[in-house]
Design a protein around this motif. Sequence first.
Motif, PDB file in Angstrom:
ATOM      1  N   UNK A 202      -3.888   7.057  -9.203  1.00  0.00           N
ATOM      2  CA  UNK A 202      -2.571   6.866  -8.606  1.00  0.00           C
ATOM      3  C   UNK A 202      -2.491   7.386  -7.177  1.00  0.00           C
ATOM      4  N   UNK A 203      -3.365   8.322  -6.817  1.00  0.00           N
ATOM      5  CA  UNK A 203      -3.244   8.955  -5.503  1.00  0.00           C
ATOM      6  C   UNK A 203      -3.452   7.985  -4.348  1.00  0.00           C
ATOM      7  N   UNK A 204      -4.433   7.090  -4.482  1.00  0.00           N
ATOM      8  CA  UNK A 204      -4.717   6.173  -3.374  1.00  0.00           C
ATOM      9  C   UNK A 204      -3.530   5.263  -3.111  1.00  0.00           C
ATOM     10  N   UNK A 205      -2.971   4.707  -4.184  1.00  0.00           N
ATOM     11  CA  UNK A 205      -1.804   3.829  -4.011  1.00  0.00           C
ATOM     12  C   UNK A 205      -0.634   4.600  -3.423  1.00  0.00           C
ATOM     13  N   UNK A 206      -0.422   5.819  -3.910  1.00  0.00           N
ATOM     14  CA  UNK A 206       0.702   6.634  -3.463  1.00  0.00           C
ATOM     15  C   UNK A 206       0.542   7.049  -2.005  1.00  0.00           C
ATOM     16  N   UNK A 207      -0.640   7.540  -1.639  1.00  0.00           N
ATOM     17  CA  UNK A 207      -0.838   8.014  -0.263  1.00  0.00           C
ATOM     18  C   UNK A 207      -0.935   6.860   0.728  1.00  0.00           C
ATOM     19  N   UNK A 208      -1.521   5.742   0.305  1.00  0.00           N
ATOM     20  CA  UNK A 208      -1.551   4.574   1.193  1.00  0.00           C
ATOM     21  C   UNK A 208      -0.124   4.121   1.499  1.00  0.00           C
ATOM     22  N   UNK A 209       0.737   4.153   0.483  1.00  0.00           N
ATOM     23  CA  UNK A 209       2.138   3.794   0.706  1.00  0.00           C
ATOM     24  C   UNK A 209       2.806   4.807   1.626  1.00  0.00           C
ATOM     25  N   UNK A 210       2.497   6.095   1.452  1.00  0.00           N
ATOM     26  CA  UNK A 210       3.082   7.125   2.319  1.00  0.00           C
ATOM     27  C   UNK A 210       2.635   6.943   3.766  1.00  0.00           C
ATOM     28  N   UNK A 211       1.376   6.569   3.956  1.00  0.00           N
ATOM     29  CA  UNK A 211       0.860   6.312   5.301  1.00  0.00           C
ATOM     30  C   UNK A 211       1.611   5.149   5.937  1.00  0.00           C
ATOM     31  N   UNK A 212       1.785   4.077   5.182  1.00  0.00           N
ATOM     32  CA  UNK A 212       2.493   2.909   5.720  1.00  0.00           C
ATOM     33  C   UNK A 212       3.965   3.232   5.978  1.00  0.00           C
ATOM     34  N   UNK A 213       4.575   3.983   5.071  1.00  0.00           N
ATOM     35  CA  UNK A 213       5.972   4.356   5.269  1.00  0.00           C
ATOM     36  C   UNK A 213       6.153   5.210   6.514  1.00  0.00           C
ATOM     37  N   UNK A 214       5.123   5.955   6.883  1.00  0.00           N
ATOM     38  CA  UNK A 214       5.179   6.764   8.103  1.00  0.00           C
ATOM     39  C   UNK A 214       4.978   5.922   9.356  1.00  0.00           C
ATOM     40  N   UNK A 215       4.614   4.639   9.176  1.00  0.00           N
ATOM     41  CA  UNK A 215       4.436   3.744  10.313  1.00  0.00           C
ATOM     42  C   UNK A 215       3.007   3.498  10.701  1.00  0.00           C
ATOM     43  N   UNK A 216       2.056   4.065   9.954  1.00  0.00           N
ATOM     44  CA  UNK A 216       0.642   3.895  10.280  1.00  0.00           C
ATOM     45  C   UNK A 216       0.054   2.734   9.476  1.00  0.00           C
ATOM     46  N   UNK A 217      -1.223   2.483   9.700  1.00  0.00           N
ATOM     47  CA  UNK A 217      -1.930   1.369   9.070  1.00  0.00           C
ATOM     48  C   UNK A 217      -3.026   1.922   8.169  1.00  0.00           C
ATOM     49  N   UNK A 218      -3.198   1.337   7.001  1.00  0.00           N
ATOM     50  CA  UNK A 218      -4.260   1.735   6.078  1.00  0.00           C
ATOM     51  C   UNK A 218      -5.425   0.761   6.232  1.00  0.00           C
ATOM     52  N   UNK A 219      -6.592   1.277   6.611  1.00  0.00           N
ATOM     53  CA  UNK A 219      -7.748   0.394   6.799  1.00  0.00           C
ATOM     54  C   UNK A 219      -8.443   0.111   5.480  1.00  0.00           C
ATOM     55  N   UNK A 220      -8.382   1.047   4.536  1.00  0.00           N
ATOM     56  CA  UNK A 220      -8.965   0.869   3.206  1.00  0.00           C
ATOM     57  C   UNK A 220      -8.523   2.036   2.345  1.00  0.00           C
ATOM     58  N   UNK A 221      -8.579   1.844   1.011  1.00  0.00           N
ATOM     59  CA  UNK A 221      -8.229   2.937   0.092  1.00  0.00           C
ATOM     60  C   UNK A 221      -9.168   2.908  -1.111  1.00  0.00           C
ATOM     61  N   UNK A 222     -10.462   3.179  -0.882  1.00  0.00           N
ATOM     62  CA  UNK A 222     -11.434   3.115  -1.981  1.00  0.00           C
ATOM     63  C   UNK A 222     -11.308   4.282  -2.948  1.00  0.00           C
ATOM     64  N   UNK A 223     -11.772   4.074  -4.165  1.00  0.00           N
ATOM     65  CA  UNK A 223     -11.839   5.088  -5.214  1.00  0.00           C
ATOM     66  C   UNK A 223     -13.308   5.327  -5.513  1.00  0.00           C
ATOM     67  N   UNK A 224     -13.745   6.584  -5.502  1.00  0.00           N
ATOM     68  CA  UNK A 224     -15.162   6.897  -5.742  1.00  0.00           C
ATOM     69  C   UNK A 224     -15.271   7.992  -6.794  1.00  0.00           C
ATOM     70  N   UNK A 225     -16.416   8.008  -7.483  1.00  0.00           N
ATOM     71  CA  UNK A 225     -16.659   9.010  -8.514  1.00  0.00           C
ATOM     72  C   UNK A 225     -17.172  10.310  -7.931  1.00  0.00           C
ATOM     73  N   UNK A 226     -17.487  11.252  -8.826  1.00  0.00           N
ATOM     74  CA  UNK A 226     -17.939  12.576  -8.403  1.00  0.00           C
ATOM     75  C   UNK A 226     -19.447  12.564  -8.141  1.00  0.00           C
ATOM     76  N   UNK A 227     -19.825  11.787  -7.166  1.00  0.00           N
ATOM     77  CA  UNK A 227     -21.232  11.660  -6.789  1.00  0.00           C
ATOM     78  C   UNK A 227     -21.321  11.711  -5.274  1.00  0.00           C
ATOM     79  N   UNK A 228     -22.073  12.685  -4.747  1.00  0.00           N
ATOM     80  CA  UNK A 228     -22.112  12.896  -3.302  1.00  0.00           C
ATOM     81  C   UNK A 228     -22.631  11.670  -2.564  1.00  0.00           C
ATOM     82  N   UNK A 229     -23.705  11.071  -3.068  1.00  0.00           N
ATOM     83  CA  UNK A 229     -24.274   9.906  -2.380  1.00  0.00           C
ATOM     84  C   UNK A 229     -23.299   8.739  -2.384  1.00  0.00           C
ATOM     85  N   UNK A 230     -22.632   8.526  -3.520  1.00  0.00           N
ATOM     86  CA  UNK A 230     -21.630   7.455  -3.601  1.00  0.00           C
ATOM     87  C   UNK A 230     -20.478   7.725  -2.640  1.00  0.00           C
TER      88      UNK A 230
END
Length: 399
Positions: A202-230
């Motif tokens: 839920x965080x990516x959708x929520x924060x991307x919306x907060x960024x847009x609501x602030x007037x900025x642009x979201x270039x991407x909102x990927x979700x990644x696992x707990x893997x450093x290389x990933x």
Amino acid sequence: MRSVTEHQKVVADLIVPRAPIDMPLADALGLVLAEDVVAPLSLPGFDNSAMDGYAVIADDVADAGPEHPVLLPVAEDIPAGRTDALTLKPGTAHRIMTGSPVPSGATAIVPVEATDAATDTVAIRASAKPGQHIRRAGEDVTAGTTVLQAGQVVTPAMLGLAAALGLGGLKVIPRQRVLVMSTGSELVAPGQPLKPGQIYESNAAMLAAAVRAAGAEVVASPMVGDDVEQFRTALDNHVGDADLIITTGGVSAGAYEVVKDALLKEVEFVKVAMQPGMPQGSGTAAGRPIVTLPGNPVSALVSFEVFIRTPLRAAMGHPRPSRPTLTAELTEDLTSPRGKRQFRRGVLDAETKTVTSYGPPASHHLRWLASANCLLEIDEEVTELAAGSQVHVWDLSSG
């Protein structure tokens, strides 16, 4: 621990404005002007009719009335857009439409409602004063006048004015471009089936919306696992032209803290004396400023409000970058942990200037934040507040 004020300054110093650019009018809404706009021409650009009717010489219809109309031959028809220069001769009329150029010699416009609307010889049933229903050239804008000022937020009316002046674009401060990354092997995209131990992201959708609501642009909102290389691969693949990176999760003190593990040499991870949102980080990754937020959803969004939203908007030139704040009367007794600045969800009654805390203070209770309209800010040294006390409130419903 670092204070909230100290961390606010650290984050604010990371977020810097982009250079002003010329933006097409269609894309400039909501952006901030980077320079004054000086009118290149006058508005109106020529004397034109404010009514559908007849261009006349006022003296020719001075005696006109309902019972004694003045008859005038209609010498010309002037629709909007006619470009040839015309001259009205005494004793005649020109039928004219709204916005059409007033012929030379005409001193008034008689509305069509005061005539019989004829196209050959018109019966004028009302007198006209000199200048009646004529829009004079330059009466709205004079060429060379500053009509818009740097620092104004572009509105639809401003875009209309710019277009009327023949401007194809405006010089504005461009939007900040933000990469939002959420981390956690337990996360599943909404709409997919859950396995035991998994939760929906839920965080990516929520924060991307907060960024847009602030007037900025979201270039991407990927979700990644707990893997450093990933994580590093996703960061490198998506950072592109981002001006700021925001991550959520992976910054606490336990194992499998992927953001910490991946960025330990680039990001300063700290504890901030606040509740919720104590684990924070800031620095530079992949050549871009980065702010790392905790993973609990309430902590993430409150941290965005407290640390990122204001400097993000300031970097885009907004004249009022911060949320409106006020002092309101508390309707209940509250406690707060000593040594931490607490941000409680609340419901503000703007008319009575009273506020009630809303829901538990724990950082996983997203339902209550979704229905709150404010945050109660309680200072670090305050441990108890009685009903009737004055409390500092961030109004989330505006700004």
